[in-house]
Write an enzyme that holds these catalytic residues in place. Sequence first.
Site, PDB file in Angstrom:
ATOM      1  CB  CYS A   1      -0.797  -0.077   1.121  1.00  9.54           C
ATOM      2  SG  CYS A   1      -0.189  -0.043   2.915  1.00  9.54           S
TER       3      CYS A   1
ATOM      4  CB  SER B   1      -6.874   0.003   8.335  1.00 10.00           C
ATOM      5  OG  SER B   1      -5.456   0.648   8.283  1.00 10.00           O
ATOM      6  CB  ALA B   2      -2.673  -2.776  10.231  1.00 12.53           C
TER       7      ALA B   2
ATOM      8  N   PRO C   1      -4.181  -9.013  10.153  1.00  9.79           N
ATOM      9  CG  PRO C   1      -5.297 -11.007  11.030  1.00  9.79           C
ATOM     10  CD  PRO C   1      -5.491  -9.477  10.311  1.00  9.79           C
TER      11      PRO C   1
ATOM     12  CB  THR D   1      -1.042  -5.549   7.366  1.00 14.68           C
ATOM     13  OG1 THR D   1      -1.989  -5.215   6.351  1.00 14.68           O
ATOM     14  CG2 THR D   1      -0.050  -4.127   7.380  1.00 14.68           C
TER      15      THR D   1
ATOM     16  CG  ASN E   1      -4.203   0.932   5.152  1.00 16.63           C
ATOM     17  OD1 ASN E   1      -5.181   1.469   5.378  1.00 16.63           O
ATOM     18  ND2 ASN E   1      -3.818  -0.233   5.665  1.00 16.63           N
TER      19      ASN E   1
END
Length: 289
Positions: free
Chosen positions: A125, A156-157, A159, A161, A266
């Site tokens: 991203c 927004s992160a 597993p 990421t 992202n």
Amino acid sequence: MDKKVKVGILGPGNIGTDLMFKIMRNPYLEVEVVSGIVPNSQGLALAQKHGFKTSLEGVNGVLNGNCRIVFEATSARSHQANAPLFERAGKIAIDLTPAAVGPYVVPSVNLGAHLDKTNVNLITCGGQATIPIVAAISRVTPVRYGEIVASIASKSAGPGTRQNIDEFTQTTSRGVEIIGGAGKGKAIIILNPADPPITMRDTVHALVENPDQAAITRSVEDMVKRVQQYVPGYHLKLAPWFDGDRVTVILEIEGAGDYLPKYSGNLDIMTSAAVAVGEGYARQLSGRP
């Protein structure tokens, strides 16, 4: 000639599900199957609700299907194992993980360069957000060093990421060099736990020689417009700022809100880039303009 190209989505998590919603309104692509391995997956349930075929057989669920293109939305380690399987099955793989098996693609910079390849990588991203800016600067003047800092909401992160942090920094750094044109690249990612969640922001630092400020600014603004063609929420937060030989640009990326919250820029920029690349392949395969 005007039929949609069938695609499979491997990995019905946040990215795979958002990708599904974007493909649903694309005139060139059609979801044939969504495959995962978790029985109570919300993504699979949503796919079924919208009438798509689903599978719990993981990679076999797309290998055994009729899809021509597979979007890999699992993990870097998984794609490294799956890539040769896709190749043997004659399927085009668009990799949304930082596995970097195939050549790097950033739609606004080099979309048409690798459509002859059967496996392409969308970097990360942070890479999708910042490499266009590095490329915009480097097409005006050589960039000795490019550094990007991607700051995203911790919420927004997922597993995937978090498991791929090392791959994120390594793959993005290489992308800054290979696609962005920097002599040396460096990437940093920050997971911000602020509540309410922050919208994705990216900072680009570039070291150049004798910068033509007006030409660099025009090039960056032009590149932003190109990215906005497939990521409408992509904006300049700080136009090119000059301090001697250093150029700094700050970006903000807001998601479209198809499935994910708008602060998840992202994830949105990855799925948007994936659809843009898939559409490029579909146009080529179907002969449609």
